[in-house]
Design an enzyme around this catalytic site. Sequence first.
Site, short mmCIF file in Angstrom:
data_model
loop_
_atom_site.label_atom_id
_atom_site.label_comp_id
_atom_site.label_asym_id
_atom_site.label_seq_id
_atom_site.Cartn_x
_atom_site.Cartn_y
_atom_site.Cartn_z
N LYS A 1 52.51 -4.06 36.05
CA LYS A 1 53.78 -4.77 36.05
C LYS A 1 54.58 -4.53 34.77
O LYS A 1 55.79 -4.76 34.74
CB LYS A 1 53.57 -6.28 36.25
CG LYS A 1 52.83 -6.98 35.15
CD LYS A 1 52.62 -8.45 35.47
CE LYS A 1 51.85 -9.18 34.37
NZ LYS A 1 52.56 -9.18 33.08
N ASP A 2 53.91 -4.05 33.70
CA ASP A 2 54.61 -3.76 32.44
C ASP A 2 55.20 -2.37 32.41
O ASP A 2 55.96 -2.04 31.49
CB ASP A 2 53.64 -3.90 31.26
CG ASP A 2 53.14 -5.32 31.05
OD1 ASP A 2 53.86 -6.25 31.44
OD2 ASP A 2 52.04 -5.48 30.49
N ARG B 1 61.20 -14.99 36.56
CA ARG B 1 60.76 -15.00 37.96
C ARG B 1 60.03 -16.29 38.28
O ARG B 1 60.30 -16.95 39.30
CB ARG B 1 59.83 -13.80 38.21
CG ARG B 1 59.10 -13.85 39.55
CD ARG B 1 58.00 -12.80 39.63
NE ARG B 1 56.95 -12.99 38.65
CZ ARG B 1 55.92 -13.82 38.77
NH1 ARG B 1 55.81 -14.57 39.85
NH2 ARG B 1 55.01 -13.91 37.82
N ARG B 2 59.06 -16.68 37.42
CA ARG B 2 58.33 -17.92 37.66
C ARG B 2 59.24 -19.13 37.51
O ARG B 2 59.17 -20.08 38.30
CB ARG B 2 57.16 -18.03 36.67
CG ARG B 2 56.02 -17.05 36.96
CD ARG B 2 54.92 -17.14 35.93
NE ARG B 2 53.79 -16.27 36.26
CZ ARG B 2 53.16 -15.51 35.39
NH1 ARG B 2 53.53 -15.49 34.11
NH2 ARG B 2 52.14 -14.75 35.76
N ARG C 1 55.63 -17.68 25.00
CA ARG C 1 55.04 -16.35 25.08
C ARG C 1 53.70 -16.40 24.36
O ARG C 1 53.36 -17.37 23.70
CB ARG C 1 55.95 -15.32 24.41
CG ARG C 1 57.01 -14.74 25.33
CD ARG C 1 57.55 -13.44 24.76
NE ARG C 1 56.47 -12.48 24.58
CZ ARG C 1 56.49 -11.49 23.69
NH1 ARG C 1 57.52 -11.34 22.88
NH2 ARG C 1 55.47 -10.65 23.60
N ARG D 1 48.74 -19.59 25.14
CA ARG D 1 49.47 -20.37 26.16
C ARG D 1 48.68 -21.59 26.59
O ARG D 1 49.22 -22.70 26.67
CB ARG D 1 49.78 -19.48 27.36
CG ARG D 1 50.69 -18.32 27.03
CD ARG D 1 51.11 -17.56 28.27
NE ARG D 1 51.70 -16.27 27.93
CZ ARG D 1 52.51 -15.58 28.72
NH1 ARG D 1 52.81 -16.06 29.91
NH2 ARG D 1 53.00 -14.42 28.34
N CYS E 1 61.28 -5.95 34.29
CA CYS E 1 60.21 -6.95 34.41
C CYS E 1 60.67 -8.33 34.00
O CYS E 1 59.98 -9.32 34.25
CB CYS E 1 58.98 -6.52 33.60
SG CYS E 1 59.26 -6.50 31.82
#
Length: 313
Positions: free
Chosen positions: A84-85, A132-133, A150, A156, A243
């Site tokens: 995804k990166d 997106r989330r 981040r 996190r 992304c």
Amino acid sequence: MTTPVRPTLRLGTRASALAVTQSGMIADRLRTECDVDVELVTISTEGDRSSAPLASMGGQGVFVAALREALVRGDVDLAVHSLKDLPTSADPRLTVAAIPRREDPRDVLVARDGLTLGELPQGARIGTGSPRREAQLRALGLGVEVVGIRGNVDTRIGRIAAGEVDGVLLARAGLLRLGRADEATEVIDPLQMLPAPGQGALACECRVDDDATIQLLQRLDDGDTRAAVTAERSLLATLEAGCSAPVGALAEIAEGDHGDELWLRAVVGDVSGSPTIRLSATGLPSEAAAVGERLAVEMLAEGADALMAVASS
């Protein structure tokens, strides 16, 4: 006559615990399945050195550029990325020689007191650095507050113990690979939150002219995973989204009436939670790129470009 000894493969990886774990998994497979020695080489990337939001740093590519340049220079022989990166635009100097079998692509919630999304109180603070989330979480209408964060998994989740947030959203694949899946308090159904294109998959990249390494890596490639992520990334590329855009996509291979079929679902949202465009498409796994492109064109016709423009402004 003695068999020539192949030199040790140098595998480039980011230095985070998750990246090293993922790269170590690929290294172990190369050792056992291809009978080669592998050495991990940690490389610092722009995304690791900065705590700024990804969108302000250019989004896609900040976690892979340094690894790719190390490959081109010959400092390493291959690099392992979270797919995804990886930018959707190809680098003609490099090739993704293997995409191994994908881990669970779904998102999870890690929350205080074992709470699920439906059990969170009004005003609960949920941490995520992903538009997106954020877009899909707000679209659920739960009345929670989204806090931009981040950092690595420890950082996190540590925000919860520190009382800064009530929960965080993460990729389940990362927790599984770290052996921490039991810390998730809810695995989120893709009907509620579609993952990032390529989430849960790894990309093994090497130089395009390194035939020996390409041949080794191809033994690790999984055809169904490659087809699925090809469809997702084709959609992302056609949307011209990176992304950091509020785009989710998930392709799955399922048995149809006439053999295997590819089913692709996608969403383009707004970080406010409304409006949202959700569409799906089907096709043959061998036509994965075309399926993704076709669905993206349909979403653009529904106004996806306007939603993404608002998100990037």
